[in-house]
Design a protein around this motif. Structure first.
Motif, short mmCIF file in Angstrom:
data_model
loop_
_atom_site.label_atom_id
_atom_site.label_comp_id
_atom_site.label_asym_id
_atom_site.label_seq_id
_atom_site.Cartn_x
_atom_site.Cartn_y
_atom_site.Cartn_z
N UNK A 88 14.28 -2.18 8.09
CA UNK A 88 13.09 -2.52 7.31
C UNK A 88 12.09 -3.26 8.18
N UNK A 89 10.83 -2.84 8.10
CA UNK A 89 9.74 -3.57 8.71
C UNK A 89 8.76 -3.97 7.61
N UNK A 90 7.86 -4.89 7.92
CA UNK A 90 7.04 -5.48 6.87
C UNK A 90 5.56 -5.50 7.26
N UNK A 91 4.72 -5.31 6.26
CA UNK A 91 3.27 -5.41 6.46
C UNK A 91 2.67 -6.26 5.33
N UNK A 92 1.96 -7.29 5.69
CA UNK A 92 1.19 -8.10 4.74
C UNK A 92 -0.27 -7.88 5.09
N UNK A 93 -1.03 -7.24 4.19
CA UNK A 93 -2.38 -6.80 4.52
C UNK A 93 -3.36 -7.19 3.42
N UNK A 94 -4.53 -7.65 3.80
CA UNK A 94 -5.56 -7.92 2.81
C UNK A 94 -6.43 -6.68 2.63
N UNK A 95 -6.97 -6.54 1.43
CA UNK A 95 -7.75 -5.35 1.11
C UNK A 95 -7.10 -4.59 -0.03
N UNK A 96 -7.73 -3.52 -0.46
CA UNK A 96 -7.21 -2.76 -1.59
C UNK A 96 -5.88 -2.10 -1.24
N UNK A 97 -5.04 -1.93 -2.24
CA UNK A 97 -3.74 -1.33 -2.04
C UNK A 97 -3.84 0.06 -1.45
N UNK A 98 -4.69 0.88 -2.03
CA UNK A 98 -4.73 2.28 -1.60
C UNK A 98 -5.36 2.45 -0.22
N UNK A 99 -6.33 1.59 0.11
CA UNK A 99 -6.88 1.62 1.47
C UNK A 99 -5.77 1.32 2.47
N UNK A 100 -4.97 0.32 2.17
CA UNK A 100 -3.91 -0.08 3.08
C UNK A 100 -2.75 0.91 3.10
#
Length: 277
Positions: A88-100
């Motif tokens: 498992x790897x992880x991404x925490x991203x700001x912005x809209x869900x679908x863009x990300x």
């Protein structure tokens, strides 16, 4: 190794879907990419000249803290199911869900998306937003949606609905590949209505082409497509329903005119949406 994107908001629906994602990844020898996306608040900095950045940093920090607190819970689930070997790897991203989602698909070369839903209303809110329909209809990889009440069970039968279009074959091969990994059988079903135009010769050609594969072909003669497929799902003890996405406005038409939200909410069955390429 297949890469599976698992977007999560750490809700009950997402946690339930995580179990499916783990089992799916284990079956297909895949790895999970966990994505948590959040929107930063929109402020006019002329009204917050001094603490403008402090507000943003505070939101980012709170999201990071939640992310950090929730990840061990997911690891515990994996360990209890003896699936802690799944990478498992992880991404925490700001912005809209679908863009990300789209960004992660491109950057991490994602093969599948698995995500939870609270039912038809949840999907409607997610997929029928102003920009969301256009974005999600452009996703060129399969999406497996997991209703909240669809608790994981070993996958034995995958239903594949078709109208025997030539392009359906590629999707069928993809479902067969998944079924083989899961040691499951594909139950292909075609509801032949009084206005259907598929010829018997076409159906026979398909049976010949896929001979030797774990596929069972079924033709149901009925003008009630929904009832026929619902009965088929129940009678054949279907674990996953695979359906095809044909057109750009698929998700919009899906929720207003087709059967999928009924299957998901009434039967609590995972739905695998496969785009036609």
């Amino acid at each position: 190794m297949k890469r599976i994107l698992f977007p999560t908001d750490f809700s009950e629906a997402a946690t339930n879907a995580f179990v499916h994602a783990l089992e799916f990844a284990n079956s297909v020898d895949g790895e999970l990419v966990l994505l948590h996306a959040f929107d930063l608040p929109v402020f006019d900095n002329q009204y917050f000249p001094e603490n403008y950045m402090i507000i943003y940093e505070s939101v980012e920090l709170s999201q990071f803290e939640m992310f950090k607190d929730e990840l061990p819970k997911l690891r515990d689930i994996a360990q209890k199911r003896n699936l802690d070997a799944v990478k498992m790897t992880h991404r925490l991203m700001d912005g809209s869900l679908l863009y990300n989602i789209e960004k992660t698909i491109a950057e991490d070369q994602i093969d599948y998306i698995i995500m939870g839903t609270e039912g038809a209303s949840g999907w409607s809110k997610l997929f029928l937003g102003t920009h969301t329909t256009d974005v999600i209809s452009d996703v060129s990889i399969p999406v497996l949606s997991i209703p909240l009440k669809a608790h994981y069970k070993s996958v034995k039968n995958i239903a594949f609905t078709t109208r025997y279009r030539p392009k359906d074959k590629a999707a069928l091969r993809e479902v067969i590949a998944i079924a083989k990994k899961m040691k499951a059988k594909v139950r292909l079903v075609y509801v032949k209505t009084s206005y259907s135009d598929v010829k018997k010769e076409t159906m026979k050609e398909w049976e010949t082409e896929f001979a030797g594969e774990p596929v069972e072909f079924s033709v149901i003669y009925s003008d009630d497509v929904k009832e026929s497929i619902t009965d088929f799902i129940l009678f054949k003890q279907i674990s996953i329903l695979a359906m095809l996405t044909y057109k750009r406005n698929f998700f919009e038409s899906l929720f207003h005119h087709s059967l999928t939200q009924d299957y998901a909410s009434e039967l609590d069955i995972p739905i695998l949406a496969i785009p036609i390429k």
